[in-house]
Design a protein around this motif. Sequence first.
Motif, PDB file in Angstrom:
ATOM      1  N   HIS A 109       0.782  -1.209   0.049  1.00 19.12           N
ATOM      2  CA  HIS A 109       0.017  -0.075  -0.014  1.00 19.12           C
ATOM      3  C   HIS A 109       0.753   1.344   0.080  1.00 19.12           C
ATOM      4  O   HIS A 109       0.323   2.358  -0.242  1.00 19.12           O
ATOM      5  N   THR A 110       2.043   1.151   0.202  1.00 18.03           N
ATOM      6  CA  THR A 110       3.189   2.220   0.244  1.00 18.03           C
ATOM      7  C   THR A 110       4.001   2.216  -0.691  1.00 18.03           C
ATOM      8  O   THR A 110       4.909   0.955  -0.662  1.00 18.03           O
ATOM      9  N   PRO A 111       4.472   3.057  -1.846  1.00 17.11           N
ATOM     10  CA  PRO A 111       5.505   2.769  -2.699  1.00 17.11           C
ATOM     11  C   PRO A 111       7.076   3.079  -1.816  1.00 17.11           C
ATOM     12  O   PRO A 111       7.171   3.680  -1.102  1.00 17.11           O
ATOM     13  N   GLY A 112       7.990   2.310  -2.477  1.00 18.11           N
ATOM     14  CA  GLY A 112       9.616   2.425  -2.049  1.00 18.11           C
ATOM     15  C   GLY A 112      10.186   1.165  -1.913  1.00 18.11           C
ATOM     16  O   GLY A 112      11.251   1.300  -1.743  1.00 18.11           O
ATOM     17  N   GLY A 113       9.522   0.097  -1.994  1.00 19.06           N
ATOM     18  CA  GLY A 113      10.025  -1.028  -1.935  1.00 19.06           C
ATOM     19  C   GLY A 113      10.935  -1.414  -0.486  1.00 19.06           C
ATOM     20  O   GLY A 113      10.202  -0.969   0.615  1.00 19.06           O
ATOM     21  N   VAL A 114      11.834  -1.921  -0.586  1.00 18.15           N
ATOM     22  CA  VAL A 114      12.727  -2.364   0.725  1.00 18.15           C
ATOM     23  C   VAL A 114      13.021  -0.815   1.350  1.00 18.15           C
ATOM     24  O   VAL A 114      13.039  -0.725   2.862  1.00 18.15           O
ATOM     25  N   LEU A 115      12.914   0.199   0.632  1.00 20.28           N
ATOM     26  CA  LEU A 115      13.487   1.399   1.357  1.00 20.28           C
ATOM     27  C   LEU A 115      12.322   1.713   2.336  1.00 20.28           C
ATOM     28  O   LEU A 115      12.440   2.523   3.360  1.00 20.28           O
ATOM     29  N   VAL A 116      10.824   1.228   2.041  1.00 12.68           N
ATOM     30  CA  VAL A 116      10.248   1.563   3.120  1.00 12.68           C
ATOM     31  C   VAL A 116       9.821   0.305   3.932  1.00 12.68           C
ATOM     32  O   VAL A 116       9.399   0.619   5.191  1.00 12.68           O
ATOM     33  N   TYR A 117       9.794  -0.971   3.498  1.00 12.48           N
ATOM     34  CA  TYR A 117       9.363  -1.967   4.392  1.00 12.48           C
ATOM     35  C   TYR A 117      10.523  -2.605   5.079  1.00 12.48           C
ATOM     36  O   TYR A 117      10.375  -3.028   6.242  1.00 12.48           O
ATOM     37  N   GLY A 118      11.740  -2.590   4.342  1.00 11.45           N
ATOM     38  CA  GLY A 118      12.845  -3.279   4.934  1.00 11.45           C
ATOM     39  C   GLY A 118      13.726  -2.327   5.745  1.00 11.45           C
ATOM     40  O   GLY A 118      13.925  -2.530   7.131  1.00 11.45           O
ATOM     41  N   ILE A 119      14.459  -1.468   5.479  1.00 15.13           N
ATOM     42  CA  ILE A 119      15.484  -0.566   6.084  1.00 15.13           C
ATOM     43  C   ILE A 119      14.643   0.316   7.183  1.00 15.13           C
ATOM     44  O   ILE A 119      13.882   1.084   6.797  1.00 15.13           O
ATOM     45  N   PRO A 120      15.017   0.058   8.306  1.00 20.21           N
ATOM     46  CA  PRO A 120      14.449   0.894   9.433  1.00 20.21           C
ATOM     47  C   PRO A 120      14.504   2.339   9.430  1.00 20.21           C
ATOM     48  O   PRO A 120      15.307   3.043   9.025  1.00 20.21           O
ATOM     49  N   GLU A 121      13.797   2.818   9.889  1.00 23.19           N
ATOM     50  CA  GLU A 121      13.320   4.450  10.408  1.00 23.19           C
ATOM     51  C   GLU A 121      14.894   5.213  10.859  1.00 23.19           C
ATOM     52  O   GLU A 121      15.314   5.999  10.336  1.00 23.19           O
ATOM     53  N   PHE A 122      15.485   4.329  11.650  1.00 25.96           N
ATOM     54  CA  PHE A 122      16.495   5.030  12.352  1.00 25.96           C
ATOM     55  C   PHE A 122      17.655   5.011  11.427  1.00 25.96           C
ATOM     56  O   PHE A 122      18.779   5.443  11.762  1.00 25.96           O
ATOM     57  N   ARG A 123      17.909   4.176  10.299  1.00 24.78           N
ATOM     58  CA  ARG A 123      18.820   4.505   9.110  1.00 24.78           C
ATOM     59  C   ARG A 123      18.350   5.046   7.824  1.00 24.78           C
ATOM     60  O   ARG A 123      18.994   5.698   7.455  1.00 24.78           O
ATOM     61  N   LEU A 124      17.067   5.078   7.511  1.00 22.94           N
ATOM     62  CA  LEU A 124      16.555   5.894   6.535  1.00 22.94           C
ATOM     63  C   LEU A 124      15.128   6.193   6.871  1.00 22.94           C
ATOM     64  O   LEU A 124      14.057   5.561   6.844  1.00 22.94           O
ATOM     65  N   PRO A 125      15.013   7.541   7.146  1.00 23.18           N
ATOM     66  CA  PRO A 125      13.507   8.081   7.523  1.00 23.18           C
ATOM     67  C   PRO A 125      12.892   7.904   6.421  1.00 23.18           C
ATOM     68  O   PRO A 125      13.203   8.355   5.378  1.00 23.18           O
ATOM     69  N   LYS A 126      11.437   7.402   6.887  1.00 21.86           N
ATOM     70  CA  LYS A 126      10.549   7.063   5.744  1.00 21.86           C
ATOM     71  C   LYS A 126      10.053   8.445   4.914  1.00 21.86           C
ATOM     72  O   LYS A 126       9.652   8.479   3.910  1.00 21.86           O
ATOM     73  N   ALA A 127      10.402   9.594   5.644  1.00 22.33           N
ATOM     74  CA  ALA A 127       9.777  10.953   5.003  1.00 22.33           C
ATOM     75  C   ALA A 127      10.619  11.295   3.923  1.00 22.33           C
ATOM     76  O   ALA A 127      10.070  11.945   2.956  1.00 22.33           O
ATOM     77  N   ILE A 128      11.955  10.745   3.793  1.00 21.90           N
ATOM     78  CA  ILE A 128      12.892  10.893   2.788  1.00 21.90           C
ATOM     79  C   ILE A 128      12.349  10.332   1.511  1.00 21.90           C
ATOM     80  O   ILE A 128      12.450  10.759   0.470  1.00 21.90           O
TER      81      ILE A 128
END
Lengths: 278, 466
Positions: free
Chosen positions: B176-195
């Motif tokens: 339901h959200t685009p971004g692939g692993v960038l949104v579902y895999g890599i955690p917020e504390f390494r890659l903020p989802k706002a980016i």
Amino acid sequence: MYKIVDKKVMAEGTVCQLEVEAARVARKAKPGQFIVLRIDEKGERIPLTMAKQDLEKGTLTIIFQVVGKTTAHLATLEPGDALIDVIGPLGMPTHIKKYDGPVICVGGGTGVAVLYPITRGYKEAGNEVIGIIGARTKDLLILEEEMKGVTDDLRITTDDGSYGHHGFVTDVLKQILEERDDVKMVVGIGPVPMMRFVCKTTEPFNVPTTVSLNPIMVDATGMCGACRVTVGGKTRFVCVDGPEFDGHQVDFDELTQRLRMYVEEEKKSYELFKQKNA
Amino acid sequence: MAEKGKKIPRQAMPEQDPKVRAHNFDEVPYGYDEKLAQLEAQRCLQCKKPKCVEGCPVEVEIPQFIKFIVEGDFAAAARQLKNKNSLPAVCGRVCPQESQCENTCILGKKAEPVAIGRLERFAADYERNNNLVTIPEIASSTGKRVAVVGSGPASLTLAGDLIKKGHEVIIYEALHTPGGVLVYGIPEFRLPKAIVAAEVDYLQKMGVKIETDVVVGKTTTIDELLEDHDAVFLGVGAGLPLFLNLPGENLCGIYSANEYLTRSNLMKAYKFPEYDTPIALGKNVAVIGAGNVAMDSARTALRLGADTVKIVYRRSRAEMPARAEEVHHAEEEGVQFELLTNPVKFIGNEDGWVTGMECIRMELGEPDDSGRRRPIPIEGSNFTLECDTVIVALGTRANPLIPSTTPDLKLNKRGYIEADPETGATSKKGVYAGGDIVTGSATVILAMGAGRKAANAIHEYLMGSA
Ligand SMILES: Cc1cc2nc3c(=O)[nH]c(=O)nc-3n(C[C@H](O)[C@H](O)[C@H](O)COP(=O)(O)OP(=O)(O)OC[C@H]3O[C@@H](n4cnc5c(N)ncnc54)[C@H](O)[C@@H]3O)c2cc1C
Ligand SMILES: Cc1cc2nc3c(=O)[nH]c(=O)nc-3n(C[C@H](O)[C@H](O)[C@H](O)COP(=O)(O)OP(=O)(O)OC[C@H]3O[C@@H](n4cnc5c(N)ncnc54)[C@H](O)[C@@H]3O)c2cc1C
Ligand code: SF4
Ligand code: SF4
Ligand code: FES
């Protein structure tokens, strides 16, 4: 957004039917398949079977039982409201074929909603279909008329005897299996204990038995493994390999335990929801 | 300049105290401020034949963008970066720079290399935070339509390139959200989802359409997409979790890393009950595997409140596949390591919950096919590791959903889609593929590189056939 166009309360406060606009999904839906929906941005993804679809209107119908936060929330929605996500059709369609003997479709509780499109599929394929549907009490019995329309013979049971046979669906199933030795297939769908019991009932008669499993899911595309069950000693993902399996091979104990994995959290979530909506 | 490079030491990036950050999901490093960035940028020798560029899979114009930082024109630095890399804010954070651009930087021979990744991140953040992102010029419409399946870095890069060339681009994403692993895999504390959201928003402003909730292979098929699109790109990643197939693996409390991270990141289970999706808050967590995904899982478990988190790995520290920085961060935060240890079975209680893991100690023998020394079990060394949550982070394979409904799509022996490494062309006409679904689990930047190559090839294909 996926708009709700119609709502029917089937059993006050417990079973509800919603018709939702989702043309893309409805177009492809086959008996036995399900959707995943999310109500809003903070919502959980939950799987529900498509009981019916209307290609002209581009809608699909879901029937669900209120068991926790998400289904309770869903039951408060009205026509005009919308769901943020509807994903599907998911899972493998029922492998329907014409048998040279009767098919018995057994449903318990809201399982009848899952059973109905499959029963219709068997009927449309030219089978002799015997239906057995049951509920705890008369008020909780759903889809009686619809099931009548797609079976040659529909039996009804209630646990409390308020309607139909006083007892369980498996009582009637056993009776039929004793009377007829030409039964080719049994489909049993309902709460896990009921499905387990259906399988126990058919085992001595050596009749192939299909069940539709309902584990907890997340993505429902084979990516996470939340839905794994043991079937015939092997791990299977219900969302992509199922939801239907040979009931005689399913590890029901494991399924029951995995369904209870989040009981505490579910309770907390549901209580908070009730407080807010009190 | 040359002297400067020697005098100024590599500038550290300020970051949250490990004791504090182990209990929150905020990003670990704060990033450079303008002063630090300029100081670090001055270390660059502005080489005529920059070695660093050779180490970058997409050949970012490194000295040029760094020069703009020295000059204080940060927005120009960001624009320069975007000539080659459409997601610099992401790559500056997650690229394994130590084995790529920074590995080949000339300064690295004698001292420490220029902190290229940190500078890349700084320039991109500066541009975004100051609303300086400009929409590039879009070529006039070619009348061609391209379907992009999946929305990970390969697809996002390809979509940006093709829309600029005047094609209509529609992304179809299963989640339901685009971004692939960038949104579902890599955690917020390494890659903020706002980016990630800002990058997706940027593509949409350029005109890319995104349809979420479309599972290709189910909601529609490749052949159906080809009916009303002129080309299809498959950037569907390698999303099938691997398990160990050990007794007891389906006990409650045992997760694949995919499930654990998806619950936490995509479904925001770390904010339960504000968000509806729950996650097990284990006290003693065991993570099996020692790659980046294992480190992300372990650090997530700590942040969810675990008392102990142990990485269980069958080889030794030297063979751990995770980036050194990730291992270092994890260790600082309190993650423990059970090395040369392999699980043999899971133990549960009468409710079906995992309570422990029987393990066996290992020793290293001769090197195997991968060149790493083969771990051998030490007879009789079995012991029980107590744990109430287990995360299996052993890697992933290709999801068969698309191939099973596209019989004429050729796969390789391992089940990945066969595609020309230079063009992404598959065995099926008009269908291209790139990223993890072709190479197996790799990196963000390699997926982006594959997206760029495929975009060029698709453009040629569309214009040639016009
Ligand atoms: C393929 C599939 C098809 C389904 N079709 C239907 C349907 O047509 N109609 C319908 O009413 N339900 C159906 N279910 C079950 C439905 O998904 C759950 O009832 C729902 O997720 C509960 O969400 P909740 O937040 O309301 O309750 P929760 O708070 O999440 O759970 C409340 C209680 O329900 C149990 N529970 C949790 N998840 C499930 C589950 N997936 N299945 C059964 N019990 C569960 C828990 O053990 C818990 O005790 C289906 C499940 C699957 C996997
Ligand atoms: C936890 C974790 C940490 C990582 N850390 C790093 C790191 O620090 N640095 C680094 O460089 N790399 C890292 N990686 C690897 C990197 O994220 C991947 O290599 C990269 O994301 C691959 O990109 P992709 O475009 O091929 O696909 P993905 O990012 O995998 O995206 C694929 C998308 O396609 C969608 N999809 C799949 N099937 C379908 C379908 N049938 N229909 C529609 N949509 C579909 C998926 O839902 C998904 O959104 C990490 C990976 C993980 C899992
Ligand atoms: S994209 Fe990655 S490898 Fe290339 S310069 Fe940037 S950080 Fe280095
Ligand atoms: S190799 Fe190093 S010093 Fe030379 S241009 Fe690249 S970053 Fe600068
Ligand atoms: S629900 Fe995630 S794999 Fe089945």
